[in-house]
Design a protein around this motif. Structure first.
Motif, PDB file in Angstrom:
ATOM      1  N   PRO A  62      30.918  32.928  50.926  1.00 32.83           N
ATOM      2  CA  PRO A  62      30.037  31.990  51.638  1.00 32.83           C
ATOM      3  C   PRO A  62      28.566  32.369  51.576  1.00 32.83           C
ATOM      4  CG  PRO A  62      31.370  33.303  53.173  1.00 32.83           C
ATOM      5  CD  PRO A  62      31.906  33.555  51.806  1.00 32.83           C
ATOM      6  N   GLU A  63      28.270  33.629  51.282  1.00 27.53           N
ATOM      7  CA  GLU A  63      26.882  34.057  51.207  1.00 27.53           C
ATOM      8  C   GLU A  63      26.339  34.004  49.782  1.00 27.53           C
ATOM      9  OE1 GLU A  63      26.622  37.896  52.958  1.00 27.53           O
ATOM     10  OE2 GLU A  63      27.219  37.218  54.963  1.00 27.53           O
ATOM     11  N   SER A  64      27.139  33.539  48.853  1.00 27.01           N
ATOM     12  CA  SER A  64      26.719  33.477  47.460  1.00 27.01           C
ATOM     13  C   SER A  64      26.930  32.070  46.908  1.00 27.01           C
ATOM     14  CB  SER A  64      27.508  34.483  46.611  1.00 27.01           C
ATOM     15  OG  SER A  64      27.234  34.310  45.239  1.00 27.01           O
ATOM     16  N   LYS A  65      26.084  31.666  45.979  1.00 22.76           N
ATOM     17  CA  LYS A  65      26.243  30.378  45.315  1.00 22.76           C
ATOM     18  C   LYS A  65      27.247  30.455  44.168  1.00 22.76           C
ATOM     19  CE  LYS A  65      21.602  28.663  46.364  1.00 22.76           C
ATOM     20  NZ  LYS A  65      20.345  28.124  45.804  1.00 22.76           N
ATOM     21  N   LEU A  66      27.656  31.671  43.838  1.00 19.99           N
ATOM     22  CA  LEU A  66      28.588  31.856  42.735  1.00 19.99           C
ATOM     23  C   LEU A  66      30.020  31.645  43.204  1.00 19.99           C
ATOM     24  CD1 LEU A  66      27.065  35.050  41.084  1.00 19.99           C
ATOM     25  CD2 LEU A  66      26.685  32.662  40.441  1.00 19.99           C
ATOM     26  N   LYS A  67      30.818  31.032  42.373  1.00 23.53           N
ATOM     27  CA  LYS A  67      32.237  30.854  42.656  1.00 23.53           C
ATOM     28  C   LYS A  67      33.037  31.477  41.520  1.00 23.53           C
ATOM     29  CE  LYS A  67      31.817  26.573  45.322  1.00 23.53           C
ATOM     30  NZ  LYS A  67      32.289  27.137  46.590  1.00 23.53           N
ATOM     31  N   THR A  68      34.120  32.081  41.882  1.00 27.32           N
ATOM     32  CA  THR A  68      34.995  32.692  40.887  1.00 27.32           C
ATOM     33  C   THR A  68      36.381  32.082  41.005  1.00 27.32           C
ATOM     34  OG1 THR A  68      35.559  34.497  42.418  1.00 27.32           O
ATOM     35  CG2 THR A  68      33.743  34.876  40.872  1.00 27.32           C
ATOM     36  N   VAL A  69      37.093  32.090  39.899  1.00 28.12           N
ATOM     37  CA  VAL A  69      38.432  31.521  39.889  1.00 28.12           C
ATOM     38  C   VAL A  69      39.364  32.477  39.162  1.00 28.12           C
ATOM     39  CG1 VAL A  69      37.824  30.146  37.853  1.00 28.12           C
ATOM     40  CG2 VAL A  69      39.859  29.558  39.179  1.00 28.12           C
ATOM     41  N   PRO A  70      40.448  32.898  39.796  1.00 28.23           N
ATOM     42  CA  PRO A  70      41.445  33.680  39.067  1.00 28.23           C
ATOM     43  C   PRO A  70      42.075  32.797  37.992  1.00 28.23           C
ATOM     44  CG  PRO A  70      41.803  33.766  41.450  1.00 28.23           C
ATOM     45  CD  PRO A  70      40.832  32.670  41.198  1.00 28.23           C
ATOM     46  N   LEU A  71      42.261  33.339  36.811  1.00 27.04           N
ATOM     47  CA  LEU A  71      42.914  32.583  35.743  1.00 27.04           C
ATOM     48  C   LEU A  71      44.403  32.870  35.690  1.00 27.04           C
ATOM     49  CD1 LEU A  71      40.350  32.707  32.803  1.00 27.04           C
ATOM     50  CD2 LEU A  71      40.668  30.955  34.553  1.00 27.04           C
ATOM     51  N   ILE A  72      44.799  34.046  36.171  1.00 24.15           N
ATOM     52  CA  ILE A  72      46.215  34.390  36.220  1.00 24.15           C
ATOM     53  C   ILE A  72      46.487  35.178  37.503  1.00 24.15           C
ATOM     54  CG2 ILE A  72      46.714  34.399  33.738  1.00 24.15           C
ATOM     55  CD1 ILE A  72      46.235  37.411  33.732  1.00 24.15           C
ATOM     56  N   VAL A  73      47.684  35.042  38.027  1.00 22.11           N
ATOM     57  CA  VAL A  73      48.138  35.859  39.150  1.00 22.11           C
ATOM     58  C   VAL A  73      49.563  36.315  38.843  1.00 22.11           C
ATOM     59  CG1 VAL A  73      46.669  34.764  40.904  1.00 22.11           C
ATOM     60  CG2 VAL A  73      48.960  33.842  40.444  1.00 22.11           C
ATOM     61  N   ARG A  74      49.991  37.298  39.584  1.00 19.21           N
ATOM     62  CA  ARG A  74      51.330  37.867  39.356  1.00 19.21           C
ATOM     63  C   ARG A  74      52.188  37.638  40.587  1.00 19.21           C
ATOM     64  NH1 ARG A  74      52.905  43.430  40.051  1.00 19.21           N
ATOM     65  NH2 ARG A  74      50.702  43.897  40.415  1.00 19.21           N
ATOM     66  N   TYR A  75      53.388  37.139  40.356  1.00 16.09           N
ATOM     67  CA  TYR A  75      54.375  36.995  41.427  1.00 16.09           C
ATOM     68  C   TYR A  75      55.656  37.638  40.928  1.00 16.09           C
ATOM     69  CZ  TYR A  75      57.359  34.935  45.022  1.00 16.09           C
ATOM     70  OH  TYR A  75      58.245  34.754  46.068  1.00 16.09           O
ATOM     71  N   GLY A  76      56.047  38.732  41.557  1.00 18.81           N
ATOM     72  CA  GLY A  76      57.167  39.500  41.030  1.00 18.81           C
ATOM     73  C   GLY A  76      56.784  40.084  39.679  1.00 18.81           C
ATOM     74  N   ASN A  77      57.602  39.872  38.685  1.00 17.06           N
ATOM     75  CA  ASN A  77      57.328  40.368  37.333  1.00 17.06           C
ATOM     76  C   ASN A  77      56.776  39.280  36.408  1.00 17.06           C
ATOM     77  OD1 ASN A  77      58.284  43.007  37.880  1.00 17.06           O
ATOM     78  ND2 ASN A  77      60.404  42.313  37.626  1.00 17.06           N
ATOM     79  N   ASN A  78      56.418  38.138  36.972  1.00 19.54           N
ATOM     80  CA  ASN A  78      55.954  37.026  36.160  1.00 19.54           C
ATOM     81  C   ASN A  78      54.480  36.712  36.416  1.00 19.54           C
ATOM     82  OD1 ASN A  78      58.473  36.411  34.875  1.00 19.54           O
ATOM     83  ND2 ASN A  78      59.156  35.459  36.780  1.00 19.54           N
ATOM     84  N   LEU A  79      53.836  36.148  35.409  1.00 20.65           N
ATOM     85  CA  LEU A  79      52.449  35.715  35.529  1.00 20.65           C
ATOM     86  C   LEU A  79      52.405  34.188  35.589  1.00 20.65           C
ATOM     87  CD1 LEU A  79      50.565  37.989  32.958  1.00 20.65           C
ATOM     88  CD2 LEU A  79      50.844  38.323  35.416  1.00 20.65           C
ATOM     89  N   TYR A  80      51.450  33.685  36.384  1.00 18.16           N
ATOM     90  CA  TYR A  80      51.271  32.250  36.525  1.00 18.16           C
ATOM     91  C   TYR A  80      49.804  31.906  36.309  1.00 18.16           C
ATOM     92  CZ  TYR A  80      55.987  32.249  38.318  1.00 18.16           C
ATOM     93  OH  TYR A  80      57.346  32.403  38.433  1.00 18.16           O
ATOM     94  N   PRO A  81      49.521  30.790  35.610  1.00 16.03           N
ATOM     95  CA  PRO A  81      48.142  30.431  35.281  1.00 16.03           C
ATOM     96  C   PRO A  81      47.508  29.565  36.373  1.00 16.03           C
ATOM     97  CG  PRO A  81      49.613  28.907  34.200  1.00 16.03           C
ATOM     98  CD  PRO A  81      50.490  29.866  34.975  1.00 16.03           C
TER      99      PRO A  81
END
Length: 275
Positions: free
Chosen positions: A168-187
């Motif tokens: 909230p204190e920055s104008k920059l936004k970031t987005v995760p491209l991948i996350v991990r749930y268990g042993n799998n990756l999701y985009p």
């Protein structure tokens, strides 16, 4: 009247659930019957990838099944009436009718990850296929999610998370491209949509060296996207609001071309992804 899809663009069109749409179709969330009609219009527009920046977490109410349940609860037993209600329950199963229309289409469903104590709800799409096997412990791990009900998610194996990180204190936004749930990756929803557009079956993940867990790039097709050590990218805007055509959902469902382009922020302030 011209079709709302007749204007040439970069290939990306934003379907806006704006005030005009809410005035016409009612408050959000809309019924699956309305969503089915709206999606049918988009599918009929031609070769299209549809990415839902929302999720369908709860089943629709089936009016015929509700009546049948109440009828049986009071002890009534009219075989003909019960049979008619069972037949009508299929007609009023808008979840299945919606899912059936999405079958064999290029659909990307959204889901949201969170760390709430309520646990997960719905089901996840298929995990992300990775071309190179690496130690991915550095990728952000999620503990819970809210996804789509099974009958709808089963209509397409594709999906991606809709989370965006912001300070909230920055104008920059970031987005995760991948996350991990268990042993799998999701985009992310954007990454999965890009994969489908590029007909890319697998992505490549790069680290600083072969023994490192720190990510540096994610490659899709011939494009390398720089990320931080956990797989999060800095969000770069293509341009100001209105860069991409924004069409009112009301104009799509009524086959009218919209002369008004509302910005995405207004859309987001008027509806929620929960559906």
């Amino acid at each position: 009247n011209k079709s709302p899809w007749d204007k040439k663009s970069s290939g990306i069109v934003i379907l806006d659930i704006d005030k005009k749409s809410l005035d016409l179709l009612g408050t959000w969330p809309w019924s699956r019957n309305i969503m089915s009609r709206l999606t049918n219009k988009v599918i009929n527009a031609g070769d299209t990838i549809i990415a839902f920046d929302l999720y369908f977490k709860t089943p629709s109410i089936n009016s015929a099944q509700e009546v049948l349940f109440e009828y049986r609860k009071v002890g009534e037993n009219n075989p003909l009436f019960s049979r008619l209600l069972r037949e009508y329950s299929e007609k009023f199963d808008y979840d299945k009718r919606f899912a059936d229309r999405l079958q064999d289409q290029d659909i990307v469903f959204g889901f949201e990850y969170h760390n709430k104590t309520v646990g997960s709800q719905g089901v996840l799409p298929s995990p992300l296929p990775i071309d190179n096997k690496l130690n991915l412990r550095a990728v952000k791990q999620i503990s819970n999610f809210t996804g789509n009900i099974k009958v709808i998610q089963d209509a397409s194996p594709h999906g991606g998370f809709i989370n965006i990180l912001s300070d909230p204190e920055s104008k920059l936004k970031t987005v995760p491209l991948i996350v991990r749930y268990g042993n799998n990756l999701y985009p992310s929803l954007a990454l999965q949509t890009a994969r489908m557009k590029l007909l890319n079956n697998k992505i490549k993940i790069f680290t600083s060296d072969k023994d490192s867990e720190n990510l540096t790039h994610i490659q899709i097709d011939e494009t390398k996207i720089p990320v931080d050590t956990s797989g999060t990218a800095l969000l770069t805007y293509r341009g100001p609001p209105g860069t991409f055509p924004i069409i009112s959902a009301a104009d799509v469902i009524t086959d009218r071309r919209s002369e008004e382009r509302r910005v995405g922020k207004e859309c987001r302030s008027r509806w929620s992804p929960y559906h």
